[in-house]
Design an enzyme around this catalytic site. Structure first.
Site, PDB file in Angstrom:
ATOM      1  N   GLY A  86       0.602  -1.326   0.640  1.00  0.00           N
ATOM      2  CA  GLY A  86       0.323  -0.223   0.330  1.00  0.00           C
ATOM      3  C   GLY A  86       0.975   1.272  -0.907  1.00  0.00           C
ATOM      4  N   GLY A  97       2.498   3.613   1.097  1.00  0.00           N
ATOM      5  CA  GLY A  97       2.711   3.688   3.044  1.00  0.00           C
ATOM      6  C   GLY A  97       3.772   5.526   3.117  1.00  0.00           C
ATOM      7  N   ASP A 157       8.836   5.531   7.827  1.00  0.00           N
ATOM      8  CA  ASP A 157       8.382   7.149   7.855  1.00  0.00           C
ATOM      9  C   ASP A 157       7.558   7.747   7.551  1.00  0.00           C
ATOM     10  OD1 ASP A 157      10.203   7.426   6.121  1.00  0.00           O
ATOM     11  OD2 ASP A 157      12.097   8.923   7.122  1.00  0.00           O
ATOM     12  N   ASP A 205       4.275  -5.294  -7.790  1.00  0.00           N
ATOM     13  CA  ASP A 205       3.610  -3.458  -7.280  1.00  0.00           C
ATOM     14  C   ASP A 205       4.557  -2.877  -7.664  1.00  0.00           C
ATOM     15  OD1 ASP A 205       5.645  -4.534  -4.868  1.00  0.00           O
ATOM     16  OD2 ASP A 205       5.685  -2.414  -4.765  1.00  0.00           O
ATOM     17  N   ASP A 263       7.704   4.070 -11.166  1.00  0.00           N
ATOM     18  CA  ASP A 263       8.280   3.441  -9.834  1.00  0.00           C
ATOM     19  C   ASP A 263      10.149   3.755  -9.678  1.00  0.00           C
ATOM     20  OD1 ASP A 263       7.700   4.349  -7.047  1.00  0.00           O
ATOM     21  OD2 ASP A 263       6.602   1.786  -7.202  1.00  0.00           O
TER      22      ASP A 263
HETATM   23  P1  AMP Z   1       8.680   0.565  -3.068  1.00  0.00           P
HETATM   24  O1  AMP Z   1      10.051   0.270  -3.101  1.00  0.00           O
HETATM   25  O2  AMP Z   1       8.880   2.234  -2.950  1.00  0.00           O
HETATM   26  O3  AMP Z   1       8.572   0.645  -4.462  1.00  0.00           O
HETATM   27  O4  AMP Z   1       8.214   0.407  -1.565  1.00  0.00           O
HETATM   28  C1  AMP Z   1       7.578  -0.398  -1.316  1.00  0.00           C
HETATM   29  C2  AMP Z   1       7.021   0.027  -0.408  1.00  0.00           C
HETATM   30  O5  AMP Z   1       7.374  -0.320   0.766  1.00  0.00           O
HETATM   31  C3  AMP Z   1       5.697   0.954  -0.606  1.00  0.00           C
HETATM   32  O6  AMP Z   1       4.366   0.486   0.043  1.00  0.00           O
HETATM   33  C4  AMP Z   1       5.560   1.732  -0.302  1.00  0.00           C
HETATM   34  O7  AMP Z   1       4.880   2.399   0.013  1.00  0.00           O
HETATM   35  C5  AMP Z   1       6.641   1.171   1.233  1.00  0.00           C
HETATM   36  N1  AMP Z   1       7.625   2.423   2.296  1.00  0.00           N
HETATM   37  C6  AMP Z   1       9.234   2.450   0.945  1.00  0.00           C
HETATM   38  N2  AMP Z   1       9.425   3.789   1.938  1.00  0.00           N
HETATM   39  C7  AMP Z   1       8.581   3.753   2.711  1.00  0.00           C
HETATM   40  C8  AMP Z   1       8.852   4.654   3.727  1.00  0.00           C
HETATM   41  N3  AMP Z   1      10.237   5.765   3.836  1.00  0.00           N
HETATM   42  N4  AMP Z   1       8.001   5.049   4.574  1.00  0.00           N
HETATM   43  C9  AMP Z   1       6.565   3.993   4.983  1.00  0.00           C
HETATM   44  N5  AMP Z   1       6.503   3.349   3.354  1.00  0.00           N
HETATM   45  C10 AMP Z   1       7.444   3.533   2.678  1.00  0.00           C
HETATM   46 MG    MG Z   2       6.889   0.382  -5.717  1.00  0.00          MG
END
Ligand code: AMP
Ligand code: MG
Length: 486
Positions: free
Chosen positions: A90, A92, A125, A252, A262
């Site tokens: 989701g 985040g 965070d 995702d 992404d």
């Molecule tokens: P990503 O690697 O950017 O595709 O992120 C994978 C998952 O980790 C997604 O659900 C993001 O929303 C969550 N996520 C990545 N960085 C953060 C962060 N700093 N705080 C909260 N959730 C994160």
């Molecule tokens: Mg992502």
């Protein structure tokens, strides 16, 4: 306030979907927002006018401190296979501000990335650092100019707050613009809930939004799968064309609209090596350059699994149809890839020996550590950078075969050069250049960043400015590594 002059026109269809799909949430205001970069060209394309808005207000608008009128912000639920392992995820650290509908009726998701914690943040965070957000800006905009389908970047604003990673970094928020943020992972999230009505809602929503031409189809699920297979093949063929390595092709991070999405540890390959991996966390090379097509197929198979209950009431039959459809990937990819390589070499029509000719060039590039982009630049212009590896005998023999092949199908230098120039970039966002401008930007020196972005707007044009951006990194940089943008 301000929105009448700006031209925002929000229509938030996703926020009306079942409650389980979303969480209603606002971006968390930041301490002292300061605009780093703004994409006026993209704003114009969206039909938005910020010309009379002062920098201070832009900073507030694109940090979430001042909410645009008509937005209904949400975080989206999704799941995903990360490096092969299924997880509930989701948004985040992102908030979807809503869907802006432009004057010519195009719909764009406006999303803030780095906007604070949401119910999906797990232990994170919710914030993002300046470097990775500027990196996404540079590379997504470069991809757009390279004619690769992609999400786009409208603004980066510093938050004035620190984010703690391995080091203490400056926080920032990126405004991402996308056809939608529907992902393979969105379908996985809904499918695992075992609620067929929700799944149908998602399929219908997707088709209405992206593929209205299959609205009336007898078997919408299978047709959606077929459409996505072809779009994702087109996308990955484009990545292979320009030497782009996504780096984290989790389900995702695969968009249902067929856009590159992404930008984390992605990077462009310099020296040709099919096993190239830049991401520090991809130790097994799952997402290496040459694995990208087979991973695309793997991700599409996960997508197909979500649709099984809608493909046929008899599960076995549904699996059979889905498997057959997924297996159409290989032939289609091969055809599209070889045609793309023919374009890169200026070849018209088909010749039985084309595949060998192409593979022989790639093999030579690999053995001789040739730069992928610049080898095609050399083939288009022999005066391009006097690199002595192109005097190699094996290369010269290959070049003779290529010249012979060029003579087929009424080809002429004008014709083949014009084809080659339309698909072979002269400039790509080279890793050392990207790092250089990010370092300057971190120290508040923005002109190098702006200059790089400007050069990358015209990757196929020969300009005086391009020259400084065409050389690969010095040999000392060869162990380039990228890190996840978290
Ligand atoms: P990503 O690697 O950017 O595709 O992120 C994978 C998952 O980790 C997604 O659900 C993001 O929303 C969550 N996520 C990545 N960085 C953060 C962060 N700093 N705080 C909260 N959730 C994160
Ligand atoms: Mg992502």
């Amino acid at each position: 306030m301000l929105s009448n002059e700006i031209g925002w026109n929000f229509d938030n269809t996703y926020s009306k979907l079942p409650e389980s799909f979303i969480s209603k949430i606002s971006p968390i205001p930041v301490k002292s927002p300061e605009l780093t970069i703004f994409n006026y060209n993209l704003a114009e394309k969206l039909g938005l006018n910020f010309s009379s808005i002062e920098k201070n207000d832009l900073s507030k608008l694109f940090s979430g401190n001042l909410l645009p009128k008509g937005s209904k912000s949400i975080a989206q639920a999704y799941a995903g296979h990360q490096f092969g392992h299924f997880t509930m995820l989701g948004d985040g650290r992102a908030v979807l501000m809503g869907e802006h509908v432009s004057k010519n009726n195009e719909r764009f998701d406006i999303q803030f990335k780095g906007s604070g914690q949401t119910p999906f943040s797990r232990n994170g965070d919710g914030r993002a650092a300046l470097g990775p957000m500027l990196r996404e800006y540079i590379i997504s905009e470069a991809m757009h100019s390279l004619n690769v389908p992609t999400t786009r970047s409208l603004a980066v604003v510093k938050t004035g707050e620190d984010v703690v990673r391995e080091n203490i970094l400056q926080g920032a928020i990126l405004t991402r613009v996308a056809s939608s943020h529907l992902r393979v992972g969105t379908f996985q999230y809904v499918a695992i809930r075992n609620n067929e009505s929700e799944l149908r809602t998602l399929v219908d929503y997707t088709i209405n939004r992206h593929y209205p031409n299959i609205k009336k189809s007898k078997n919408k699920a299978i047709d959606l799968l077929k459409v996505l297979i072809e779009l994702q093949i087109d996308l990955v063929v484009n990545w292979m064309r320009v030497g782009f390595i996504h780096g984290v092709m989790n389900t995702d991070n695969m968009s249902i609209s067929g856009e590159t999405i992404d930008y984390g540890p992605c990077a462009f390959m310099d020296t040709y090596d099919p096993q190239t991996v830049f991401s520090s966390i991809d130790e097994l090379g799952r997402y290496a350059y040459f694995n990208q097509p087979s991973i695309t197929k793997w991700n599409l198979a996960r997508f197909a699994e979500c649709l099984i209950s809608l493909i046929d009431p008899k599960k076995e039959k549904a699996i059979e149809i889905a498997t057959e459809t997924i297996n159409s990937f290989d032939k289609s990819y091969e055809t599209k890839w070889i045609n793309m390589m023919r374009d890169k070499l200026g070849l018209f029509g088909q010749d039985q020996k084309d595949q060998v000719l192409i593979i022989d060039l790639l093999t030579w590039m690999h053995k001789n550590k040739a730069d992928y982009t610049n080898t095609f630049c050399f083939l288009m212009d022999e005066n391009f950078q006097h690199n002595k590896i192109y005097n190699d005998e094996n290369f010269l023999t290959w070049k003779k075969r290529w010249k012979e092949r060029l003579k087929l199908n009424n080809n002429t230098p004008e014709k083949y050069l014009s084809l080659m120039k339309s698909v072979n970039p002269l400039v790509i966002p080279r890793n050392h250049k990207v790092e250089e401008v990010l370092e300057s930007a971190n120290n508040n020196d923005l002109p190098p960043l702006k200059k790089l972005i400007k050069v990358l707007e015209k990757p196929y044009e020969k300009t005086k400015e391009n020259i400084d951006y065409q050389s690969p990194a010095p040999a000392s940089d060869k162990k380039y590594k990228t890190f996840c943008g978290t």
